[in-house]
Design a protein around this motif. Structure first.
Motif, short mmCIF file in Angstrom:
data_model
loop_
_atom_site.label_atom_id
_atom_site.label_comp_id
_atom_site.label_asym_id
_atom_site.label_seq_id
_atom_site.Cartn_x
_atom_site.Cartn_y
_atom_site.Cartn_z
N LEU A 24 0.84 -1.20 0.00
CA LEU A 24 0.00 0.00 0.00
C LEU A 24 0.88 1.25 0.00
O LEU A 24 0.69 2.17 -0.80
CB LEU A 24 -0.94 0.00 1.22
CG LEU A 24 -1.88 1.20 1.31
CD1 LEU A 24 -2.90 1.18 0.18
CD2 LEU A 24 -2.60 1.24 2.64
N ALA A 36 -8.00 3.01 0.12
CA ALA A 36 -7.61 2.50 1.44
C ALA A 36 -8.54 3.07 2.50
O ALA A 36 -8.14 3.82 3.37
CB ALA A 36 -6.16 2.90 1.75
N CYS A 38 -9.80 2.05 5.23
CA CYS A 38 -9.51 1.92 6.66
C CYS A 38 -8.10 2.41 6.98
O CYS A 38 -7.58 2.16 8.07
CB CYS A 38 -9.70 0.48 7.12
SG CYS A 38 -8.41 -0.64 6.54
N GLY A 40 -5.26 1.49 5.96
CA GLY A 40 -4.21 0.50 6.13
C GLY A 40 -4.31 -0.33 7.38
O GLY A 40 -3.35 -0.98 7.79
N GLY A 42 -6.19 -2.89 7.74
CA GLY A 42 -6.44 -4.28 7.39
C GLY A 42 -7.86 -4.73 7.64
O GLY A 42 -8.16 -5.92 7.63
N THR A 43 -8.76 -3.77 7.84
CA THR A 43 -10.13 -4.15 8.20
C THR A 43 -11.15 -3.99 7.08
O THR A 43 -12.22 -4.57 7.14
CB THR A 43 -10.62 -3.33 9.41
OG1 THR A 43 -10.44 -1.95 9.09
CG2 THR A 43 -9.85 -3.66 10.66
N CYS A 44 -10.86 -3.19 6.06
CA CYS A 44 -11.90 -2.90 5.06
C CYS A 44 -11.85 -3.83 3.85
O CYS A 44 -12.83 -4.00 3.14
CB CYS A 44 -11.80 -1.46 4.58
SG CYS A 44 -10.35 -1.14 3.56
N GLY A 45 -10.71 -4.42 3.62
CA GLY A 45 -10.58 -5.35 2.49
C GLY A 45 -10.62 -4.70 1.12
O GLY A 45 -10.72 -5.38 0.10
N LYS A 46 -10.53 -3.37 1.06
CA LYS A 46 -10.68 -2.70 -0.24
C LYS A 46 -9.37 -2.49 -0.98
O LYS A 46 -9.36 -1.95 -2.07
CB LYS A 46 -11.36 -1.33 -0.05
CG LYS A 46 -12.66 -1.37 0.69
CD LYS A 46 -13.80 -1.82 -0.20
CE LYS A 46 -15.11 -1.70 0.56
NZ LYS A 46 -16.14 -2.60 0.15
N CYS A 47 -8.26 -2.87 -0.36
CA CYS A 47 -6.97 -2.60 -1.02
C CYS A 47 -6.42 -3.87 -1.68
O CYS A 47 -5.22 -4.00 -1.90
CB CYS A 47 -5.97 -2.06 0.01
SG CYS A 47 -5.60 -3.25 1.29
N LEU A 57 -4.07 -8.38 0.58
CA LEU A 57 -4.36 -7.01 0.97
C LEU A 57 -3.05 -6.23 0.89
O LEU A 57 -2.05 -6.59 1.54
CB LEU A 57 -4.90 -6.94 2.40
CG LEU A 57 -6.29 -7.55 2.64
CD1 LEU A 57 -6.67 -7.42 4.12
CD2 LEU A 57 -7.33 -6.88 1.76
N CYS A 59 -2.22 -3.49 2.15
CA CYS A 59 -1.75 -2.86 3.39
C CYS A 59 -1.15 -3.87 4.36
O CYS A 59 -0.51 -3.49 5.33
CB CYS A 59 -2.89 -2.10 4.05
SG CYS A 59 -4.19 -3.15 4.70
S1 FES Z 1 -6.61 -0.49 3.39
FE1 FES Z 1 -8.26 -1.43 4.36
S2 FES Z 1 -7.72 -3.52 4.32
FE2 FES Z 1 -6.10 -2.54 3.40
#
Ligand code: FES
Length: 489
Positions: A24, A36, A38, A40, A42-47, A57, A59
Motif C-alpha cells: 500500500l 484505502a 480503513c 491500512g 487491514g479491516t476494510c478489504g478494499k486494497c 491485501l 496494506c
Molecule cells: S486499506 Fe483497508 S484492508 Fe487494506
C-alpha cells in the motif's frame, strides 16, 4: 537498508522502496492513489491486489523482494459536476478565477472567465487523501498520530495539479489566475489550511476557524504570486463551507416556502428553513452510502450496480459501464434494500429471511445482514435529523414544500427507494429534486464576486446550528427511525 523494486500493473510504474515496506505504501509513493478506506488497518478489504499470483491485501503485505503487483482495473469515477445555481454577476475585478469544491472523496476545480462569468474548463480527481482513509475521522486520527503536514501537503498537491490541469485546458498559465474560492467540509477546510482538525472529534465538536478568510495564494496554490484565496466560512464542526456554498447557490435565505436541503456524503448535512429562519445540523450518516463498511460497497464507478428494481417479482439491476457487476454504489445499495423489503427478503426490522447474505443473481455481489444494519444506522441518522429539525422549527413534516438533494449521491439516488427505506418521509416524495453540485456552484459565485463572498458570510452567521445529539429526545427518535415499516405517503 536494502531496497527492492515494486512494479504496478497496468501502467508499469516501478517504485523503489525499503524491503518490508507494505505494498500500500509503495503504491502511494508511486503516486497511484490506491483505495484505502480503513487507512491500512487491514479491516476494510478494499486494497486487494494480485501480487506474485496471489490475491492479497496491499496494506498487510510487505515487499520483501522485487515484486510485480496488479491493481484492480482502474475505476473511472462518476463525478457529479453540473449544478443548479443562481446566476452570477461577476464584479469583473479578476480576468481568470478558480473555484474549488474539496469533497472528502472528490475534488473539483472550475476555471471561469472573471469578466463574463463563462466557464472555461474544469478538472476533477479523487481527493488524494482517500489513500489515507475514506472518511474524515480516519484521516483526523492519522493527523493525531502524525500531525497535519502529510494530509495538508497531500491536498495542496492535489489542488495544485488540478489548477495546472484546468489552466492548461483553457490555454492559459496558472499564474494568469489571480483569485480562487474554496469550499469544503470543515475537516478538508482545516487540512487545506494546515490547521489541526483534532477538535472536530471531541465535544463540543467545533472547528478552530469559523470565519471566512481571504489569504495570500502564495502558500496555498500555484496561481499568480500576488493572487488571493477566498475560503468560505464554516457553521459548525460538521457543517462546513460546503454547506454554506449550497446555501449561497440556492439563495436559501430568500426562499418563501419551507425547504429541506440534504447533502449526503460521508456525513449528512441538513438545512431546514426559509427566508424567516434557518437551522443546520450534521448527522452521523457514516460513509455507508459511499461504499465504506459495506462488504461489496464501492464508489459510483464502472462495475458498480447503481440501480436495482423488481420486475414481475424478480430482482433486476443495472451496472455502470454495462460491465460485470463488481460492487454496489450508494444508489444501488439503497435500491437493493428497498427491493428486498418489497420482495419479502427483508422484514421490517431489517432481518434477512434468506440467511446471512443475499446474492445478486450469479454475480459476486452480495448484501449481508451486517450491510443491512449499516444501511439502517445511516438512514436512521438522516431521518432523525429531519424529524428533529422540523420539530425544532415548530413545523410539520408535511409543511416542507421542497426537498433539495445536493451532491453526487443525492443526485443519483432514486427518491422512491429513499422513501421506501424511510430515509426520507414518504409524504415528501413528490417534492424531491436533485440540485447537483450546489457546493461547487456556491464556490463559483464567491470566486466571481466579492459581494457573493460577503453574502456567504451573512448566510453562515444567520444560520442556527442544531446539535442533534444534545437534544433529550434524540436517542428515542433515532431508535424509532431504525426500522423499515412501510409508511403512508
Ligand atoms: S486499506 Fe483497508 S484492508 Fe487494506
Amino acid at each position: 537498508m536494502e531496497q527492492v523494486n515494486v512494479t504496478f500493473l497496468p501502467g508499469g510504474v516501478t517504485v523503489q522502496v525499503e524491503r518490508g515496506t507494505t505494498l500500500l505504501e509503495a503504491a502511494i509513493r508511486a503516486g497511484l492513489h490506491p483505495d484505502a478506506p480503513c487507512a491500512g488497518r487491514g479491516t476494510c478489504g478494499k486494497c486487494r491486489v494480485r501480487a506474485e499470483g496471489r490475491e492479497v491485501l496491499a496494506c498487510q503485505t510487505a515487499a520483501d523482494r522485487d515484486m510485480t503487483v496488479t491493481l484492480p482495473e482502474a475505476r473511472r469515477e462518476r463525478i457529479l459536476t453540473a449544478g443548479v445555481t443562481a446566476q452570477a454577476e461577476p464584479d469583473g475585478r479578476h480576468r481568470y478565477v478558480l473555484a474549488f469544491d474539496i469533497g472528502t472523496t472528490t475534488v473539483v476545480a472550475y476555471l471561469l472567465d472573471g469578466i463574463t462569468g463563462k466557464a472555461l474548463s474544469q478538472a476533477s480527481a479523487l481527493n488524494p487523501q482517500t489513500q489515507f482513509g475514506a472518511d474524515v475521522i480516519s484521516r483526523i486520527q492519522l493527523v493525531m498520530e502524525q500531525g497535519p503536514d502529510t494530509l495538508s501537503s497531500c491536498i495542496r498537491e492535489g489542488l495544485a495539479a488540478l489548477t495546472r490541469e484546468a489552466a492548461q485546458r483553457a490555454g492559459i498559465g496558472p499564474e494568469d489566475i489571480t483569485l480562487a474560492a474554496v469550499v469544503g467540509n470543515t475537516a478538508m477546510h482545516h487540512l487545506m489550511l494546515g490547521i489541526d482538525p483534532a477538535p472536530l472529534t471531541t465535544p463540543p465538536y467545533m472547528p478552530r476557524v469559523f470565519e471566512a478568510l481571504e489569504l495570500p495564494a502564495a502558500r496555498l496554490l500555484p496561481i499568480a504570486a500576488e493572487g488571493t484565496v477566498r475560503v468560505l466560512p464554516n457553521i459548525a464542526g460538521f457543517v462546513g463551507a460546503d454547506t454554506v456554498g449550497c446555501m449561497l447557490a440556492t439563495r436559501f435565505d430568500r426562499l418563501e416556502d419551507l425547504t429541506l436541503m440534504i447533502d449526503i456524503g460521508t456525513n449528512g448535512e441538513i438545512v431546514l428553513g426559509d427566508r424567516r429562519r434557518r437551522l443546520a445540523c450534521s448527522t452521523a450518516a457514516g460513509p455507508a452510502f459511499e461504499g465504506a463498511r459495506i462488504s461489496c460497497g464501492m464508489r459510483g464507478a464502472v462495475g458498480a450496480v447503481d440501480r436495482v428494481w423488481l420486475e414481475d417479482g424478480q430482482v433486476r439491476w443495472h451496472v455502470i459501464g454495462g460491465r460485470e457487476a463488481v460492487g454496489l454504489c450508494g444508489s444501488g445499495l439503497l435500491d437493493l434494500t428497498a427491493a428486498l423489503l418489497d420482495s419479502g427478503v427483508l422484514d421490517e426490522t431489517g432481518r434477512m429471511l434468506c440467511g446471512s447474505a443475499y446474492r445478486l443473481g450469479d454475480t459476486g455481489v452480495v448484501l449481508t445482514q451486517k450491510d443491512v444494519r449499516e444501511v439502517q444506522l445511516a438512514k436512521a441518522a438522516i431521518r432523525a435529523g429531519i424529524e428533529l429539525m422540523t420539530e425544532k422549527l415548530g413545523a410539520a413534516v408535511n409543511s416542507i414544500r421542497s426537498v433539495y438533494l445536493a451532491g453526487a449521491f443525492g443526485n443519483f439516488l432514486d427518491p422512491v427507494s429513499a422513501c421506501r427505506i424511510g430515509m426520507l418521509p414518504p409524504v415528501l416524495l413528490d417534492r424531491v429534486r436533485g440540485i447537483g453540485n450546489a457546493a461547487g456552484e456556491g464556490a463559483k459565485l464567491a470566486a466571481l464576486s466579492g459581494a457573493e463572498f460577503d453574502y456567504s458570510k451573512r448566510l453562515a452567521a444567520e444560520t442556527e446550528f442544531l446539535e442533534l445529539a444534545s437534544l433529550p429526545q434524540f436517542q428515542d427518535c433515532y431508535v424509532d427511525c431504525l426500522g423499515f415499516e412501510e409508511e403512508e405517503e
